[in-house]
Enzyme design. Structure first.
Site, PDB file in Angstrom:
ATOM      1  NE  ARG A  30      49.952  14.204 -40.970  1.00  0.00           N
ATOM      2  CZ  ARG A  30      50.310  14.840 -39.858  1.00  0.00           C
ATOM      3  NH1 ARG A  30      50.701  16.091 -39.909  1.00  0.00           N
ATOM      4  NH2 ARG A  30      50.242  14.241 -38.709  1.00  0.00           N
ATOM      5  NE  ARG A  34      48.500  22.158 -40.614  1.00  0.00           N
ATOM      6  CZ  ARG A  34      48.900  22.000 -39.353  1.00  0.00           C
ATOM      7  NH1 ARG A  34      48.450  22.796 -38.417  1.00  0.00           N
ATOM      8  NH2 ARG A  34      49.755  21.062 -39.051  1.00  0.00           N
TER       9      ARG A  34
END
Ligand code: CP3
Length: 369
Positions: A30, A34
């Protein structure tokens, strides 16, 4: 064969093939996400997660964002494992601040009857993104393609969303194992077709995320997860568009207890979470000089990234030292690819990631001196 720029940093691919490298290569699960303000800005422009993933330019942009900040040794396609069940017609959506959700869940025989390997044209946006990212990388680092494992996809397909207890998917597994096997067989063939299309589009390695393999009971893991990962691997292409070998990585979160049973898998790399001691894993499955074995990937606790830089460096040293000095000869031997034991948290301070990357490169160079 498609012509792409020659690879400038092959440390990741070499380590996958159990060949020596001047330092331990790293990337982060990932890594585009974010915790990066620039990711959040692009996501806002795209309007939604699927808006990002289905637009070639946006998907390319966010894949490269972590590489602009940090000297990582691999890029990973920006997409999601749930694109495959979406293409099966289950209707994927991601609400802001919530996890993924399917409009239709697969809970009974009638729903299973309707499942089939999706038309890969529905996933064209993924393959277009792979080709676009390969071009944009311009040989900087290799590009990893990925998919969920048949079992992990089945968890979301039956539950309809993430789950804390896996009650619905395990109810089906124990009461209607025949239905569960039918879902898993379709998923395995879909995943293999999907990964082969990513390889044809330019992926230089492929990773299977068995994120929820570790929630299964001993016995169930072997029959409902491992067996279908094996079925995927048996169908994968061995070479990519450049004529190079495409390493295959398998990550089972919580799979440390089954390492010996994963050793015969037809893949190059096993990913490990933070519960596993890398030295023990190396002794079990890492192999010896010029003998068979698996490269190992992992496994620092992502929460280490919430500590100050000096503590991060210390924990990085512990992980690298638990593996020990990797193979340094001219043949093949035990090697390590540094990664987190699971995906990076959205609350991670980006400057702490810089400290981690620096520590991995410097400590692993010192290990080889
Ligand atoms: O690693 C990368 O940078 C590549 C992109 C990537 C994403 N998802 C992007 C994403 C990869 C490799 C995945 C895999 C994935 N997706 C897995 C397997 C790996 C793992 O973490 O175990 C799983 C189980 C999923 C399913 C999924 N997708 C969940 C549970 C969620 C919500 C969780 C959350 O953090 O909100 C997603 C959404 C998702 N996929 C995000 C990203 C960057 C965050 C969503 C957003 O931007 O709104």
């Amino acid at each position: 064969m498609t012509q792409y720029a020659p690879l400038q940093n092959d440390t990741f691919l070499r380590a996958c093939m159990r060949q020596a490298t001047p330092y331990t290569p790293l990337w982060l699960m990932r890594q585009a996400g974010r915790y990066l303000p620039e990711y959040c800005a692009t996501r806002a422009r795209a309007g939604s997660f699927m808006g990002l993933a289905t637009n070639t330019d946006y998907a390319t942009e966010v894949t490269l964002q972590p590489l602009e900040r940090y000297p990582l040794d691999a890029a990973i396609l920006f997409s999601d494992i749930l694109t495959v069940p979406d293409a099966m017609g289950l209707g994927l959506s991601f609400a802001q601040g919530e996890g993924p959700r399917f409009a239709t869940a697969v809970r009974d025989e009638a729903a299973v009857d309707k499942l089939e390997v999706p038309d890969m044209e529905k996933l064209r946006y993924v393959f277009d993104a792979v080709t676009s990212i390969r071009k944009a990388l311009n040989g900087r680092v290799p590009l990893i393609g990925f998919s969920g494992s048949p079992w992990t996809l089945a968890c979301y397909m039956v539950e309809g969303k993430g789950s804390d207890d896996y009650r619905l998917v395990k109810s089906m597994l124990y009461s209607r194992p025949d239905l569960m096997h039918r879902i898993l067989a379709i998923n395995a063939d879909a995943v293999a077709t999907y990964l082969n299309a990513q390889i044809d589009a330019g992926a230089q390695a492929v990773m299977i995320f068995d994120s929820w393999g570790g929630v299964l009971a001993d016995g169930a893991f072997q029959d409902f997860s491992l067996e279908y990962t094996r079925r995927v691997l048996a169908q994968l292409k061995r070479t990519g568009v450049d004529g190079q070998i495409v390493p295959r990585l398998v990550f089972t979160k919580g799979g440390g207890l089954w390492l010996k049973e994963m050793a015969p898998l037809d893949c190059e790399v096993l990913g490990l979470d933070w519960t596993v001691n890398l030295g023990n894993a190396r002794a079990l499955v890492g192999g010896s000089e010029n003998g068979p074995g698996k490269a190992l990937q992992g496994n620092i606790d992502p929460n280490v990234l919430f500590a100050p830089p000096a503590q991060i460096a210390k924990e990085v040293g512990r992980v690298l030292d638990s593996f020990g000095a990797p193979y340094q000869g001219s043949g093949t031997g035990p090697t390590h690819i540094f990664n987190l034991g699971h995906g990076i948290s959205q609350y991670t301070p980006p400057e702490n990631v810089a400290a981690l990357v620096e520590a991995v490169h410097s400590h692993s160079k010192a290990q080889r001196a």
